[in-house]
Design a protein around this motif. Structure first.
Motif, PDB file in Angstrom:
ATOM      1  N   GLY A 186       0.909  -1.163  -0.096  1.00  0.00           N
ATOM      2  CA  GLY A 186       0.007   0.073   0.021  1.00  0.00           C
ATOM      3  C   GLY A 186       0.853   1.176   0.090  1.00  0.00           C
ATOM      4  N   ARG A 187       0.211   2.340   0.152  1.00  0.00           N
ATOM      5  CA  ARG A 187       0.894   3.722   0.073  1.00  0.00           C
ATOM      6  C   ARG A 187       1.873   3.820   1.486  1.00  0.00           C
ATOM      7  NH1 ARG A 187      -2.964   8.570  -0.682  1.00  0.00           N
ATOM      8  NH2 ARG A 187      -1.093   9.399  -0.762  1.00  0.00           N
ATOM      9  N   GLY A 188       2.700   4.994   1.538  1.00  0.00           N
ATOM     10  CA  GLY A 188       3.366   5.021   2.624  1.00  0.00           C
ATOM     11  C   GLY A 188       4.863   4.967   2.400  1.00  0.00           C
ATOM     12  N   ALA A 189       5.445   4.997   1.112  1.00  0.00           N
ATOM     13  CA  ALA A 189       6.650   4.706   1.160  1.00  0.00           C
ATOM     14  C   ALA A 189       7.447   6.030   1.548  1.00  0.00           C
ATOM     15  CB  ALA A 189       7.042   4.274  -0.275  1.00  0.00           C
ATOM     16  N   GLN A 190       8.507   6.019   2.208  1.00  0.00           N
ATOM     17  CA  GLN A 190       9.403   7.245   2.498  1.00  0.00           C
ATOM     18  C   GLN A 190      10.528   7.605   2.103  1.00  0.00           C
ATOM     19  OE1 GLN A 190       9.272   7.716   6.938  1.00  0.00           O
ATOM     20  NE2 GLN A 190      10.669   6.056   7.106  1.00  0.00           N
ATOM     21  N   SER A 191      11.381   6.513   1.687  1.00  0.00           N
ATOM     22  CA  SER A 191      12.692   6.486   1.348  1.00  0.00           C
ATOM     23  C   SER A 191      13.122   5.251   0.561  1.00  0.00           C
ATOM     24  CB  SER A 191      13.550   6.739   2.604  1.00  0.00           C
ATOM     25  OG  SER A 191      13.792   5.546   3.264  1.00  0.00           O
ATOM     26  N   VAL A 192      14.146   5.501  -0.458  1.00  0.00           N
ATOM     27  CA  VAL A 192      14.643   4.531  -1.162  1.00  0.00           C
ATOM     28  C   VAL A 192      16.072   4.513  -1.345  1.00  0.00           C
ATOM     29  CG1 VAL A 192      14.651   3.993  -3.802  1.00  0.00           C
ATOM     30  CG2 VAL A 192      12.444   4.646  -2.506  1.00  0.00           C
ATOM     31  N   MET A 193      16.816   3.288  -1.535  1.00  0.00           N
ATOM     32  CA  MET A 193      18.272   3.276  -1.468  1.00  0.00           C
ATOM     33  C   MET A 193      18.474   2.288  -2.675  1.00  0.00           C
ATOM     34  SD  MET A 193      21.262   4.046  -0.985  1.00  0.00           S
ATOM     35  CE  MET A 193      22.910   3.331  -1.138  1.00  0.00           C
ATOM     36  N   GLY A 288      24.098   7.403  -5.361  1.00  0.00           N
ATOM     37  CA  GLY A 288      24.524   6.300  -4.332  1.00  0.00           C
ATOM     38  C   GLY A 288      23.965   6.566  -2.883  1.00  0.00           C
ATOM     39  N   ARG A 289      23.036   7.615  -2.903  1.00  0.00           N
ATOM     40  CA  ARG A 289      22.498   7.948  -1.532  1.00  0.00           C
ATOM     41  C   ARG A 289      21.166   7.651  -1.347  1.00  0.00           C
ATOM     42  NH1 ARG A 289      24.476  14.269  -1.727  1.00  0.00           N
ATOM     43  NH2 ARG A 289      26.943  13.925  -2.164  1.00  0.00           N
ATOM     44  N   ILE A 290      20.615   7.651  -0.225  1.00  0.00           N
ATOM     45  CA  ILE A 290      19.210   7.266   0.356  1.00  0.00           C
ATOM     46  C   ILE A 290      18.407   8.549  -0.109  1.00  0.00           C
ATOM     47  CG2 ILE A 290      17.545   6.872   2.000  1.00  0.00           C
ATOM     48  CD1 ILE A 290      19.799   5.352   3.861  1.00  0.00           C
ATOM     49  N   VAL A 291      17.515   8.238  -0.790  1.00  0.00           N
ATOM     50  CA  VAL A 291      16.385   9.508  -1.200  1.00  0.00           C
ATOM     51  C   VAL A 291      15.139   9.392  -0.632  1.00  0.00           C
ATOM     52  CG1 VAL A 291      15.397  10.659  -3.262  1.00  0.00           C
ATOM     53  CG2 VAL A 291      17.738   9.253  -3.413  1.00  0.00           C
ATOM     54  N   GLN A 292      14.738  10.589  -0.079  1.00  0.00           N
ATOM     55  CA  GLN A 292      13.468  10.932   0.636  1.00  0.00           C
ATOM     56  C   GLN A 292      12.393  11.101  -0.419  1.00  0.00           C
ATOM     57  OE1 GLN A 292      13.455  10.095   3.948  1.00  0.00           O
ATOM     58  NE2 GLN A 292      15.398   9.952   4.183  1.00  0.00           N
ATOM     59  N   LEU A 293      11.257  10.250  -0.257  1.00  0.00           N
ATOM     60  CA  LEU A 293      10.199  10.629  -1.173  1.00  0.00           C
ATOM     61  C   LEU A 293       9.569  11.786  -0.597  1.00  0.00           C
ATOM     62  CD1 LEU A 293      10.882   7.642  -1.802  1.00  0.00           C
ATOM     63  CD2 LEU A 293       8.449   7.358  -2.374  1.00  0.00           C
TER      64      LEU A 293
END
Length: 293
Positions: A186-193, A288-293
């Motif tokens: 479901g929805r609610g993703a906050q960061s991606v690596m 190469g970094r963690i990205v915030q959504l």
């Protein structure tokens, strides 16, 4: 672009990947189409002529000179351009007709464009829906209906990760596994690596409630889609191709229901979040970094 008369109940045809397969999904008849194509996208232009001939000779579909004419002569619209870069322009041309529109994946190639497209649909009160067919594979939906293992606490999805130069990074094939992940969590993703090698990609996304979802992409060899869903009381393997019913047929059933009641089976805000996650995964791939959504 395909126009439908929804007063009929006949077979739909999968028009993108295999025009020779027919799936009997009651609810409408393809009656009119416009042969588009993106001149800078070889995979698009190389198939337009063949698809147009199939529609004319096998299905007796009327071919017209503009997407506006398709909108004027139909009850509902399948915007099937494989190039996500042209969807915004095409939507602008037909949104004022207020016919339900299904847009093939990828919905757009940026979150800003996705926002503009959703705003257009809201301004004109035009029903809009977009998704990958993988979301409706019976191997996935069947497991999601289970209630004996408790809540879903995470998921690991995998699939082919072919790249196309005109569809940046993961937008071309990554969207399939991202759609599967959102169908599960479901929805609610906050960061991606993102981690990547020559033949493989690994995307790890965290959700606001602490759950973690992963996507593994294979660029060479293994082209199987699947997932492992982690519940409170066990994990289940999802075999996407194990069921006899094609997942595209299941998608068509959802599209027909959408055409009939105007309610998207995937909320547009979830579609926007999917586009933003892919955009962020591409950014993480570059930096190469963690990205915030």
């Amino acid at each position: 672009m395909i126009g439908l008369d929804t007063s009929h109940a006949v077979a739909f045809t999968k028009l993108l990947n295999n025009p020779h397969e027919s799936y009997h999904v009651p609810g409408g008849e393809v009656v009119v189409a416009f042969a588009g194509g993106s001149p800078n996208f070889e995979l698009s232009m190389s198939r337009v002529k063949g698809f147009t001939e199939q529609l004319c000779t096998r299905f007796h579909v009327k071919i017209v000179d503009s997407i506006e004419q398709v909108a004027a002569e139909s009850d509902a619209i399948l915007l099937e351009s494989v190039d996500g870069a042209v969807h915004h322009e095409q939507l602008r041309a037909i949104v004022a007709y207020q016919k339900p529109i299904f847009i093939d994946k990828p919905f757009s190639l940026s979150s800003q464009v996705a926002s503009d497209m959703i705003r257009l649909a809201e301004d004109y009160q035009t029903p809009l829906m977009s998704t990958s067919a993988l979301r409706y594979a019976e191997g996935l939906t069947g497991i999601l209906q289970q209630v004996d293992k408790g809540k879903i606490i995470g998921a690991d999805c995998f699939g082919p990760m072919e790249m196309q130069a005109t569809q940046p990074g993961f937008f071309w094939y990554g969207i399939h596994t991202v759609e599967m992940l959102f169908a599960i969590l479901g929805r609610g993703a906050q960061s991606v690596m993102t981690l990547s090698s020559e033949g493989h990609d690994a995307i790890t996304a965290s959700w606001t409630d602490g759950r973690i979802g992963t996507i593994r992409g294979n660029r060479h060899g293994n082209s199987q889609f699947g997932a492992i869903i982690h519940f409170e009381h066990g994990s289940e393997f999802v075999a996407i191709h194990a069921q006899q019913k094609p997942y595209y047929a299941s998608l068509l059933e959802q599209i027909i229901a959408f055409f009939q009641d105007g309610v998207s089976r995937v909320p547009l805000q979830e579609t926007h979040e999917i586009i933003r996650l892919i955009e962020a995964a591409n950014e993480s791939l570059r930096t190469g970094r963690i990205v915030q959504l």
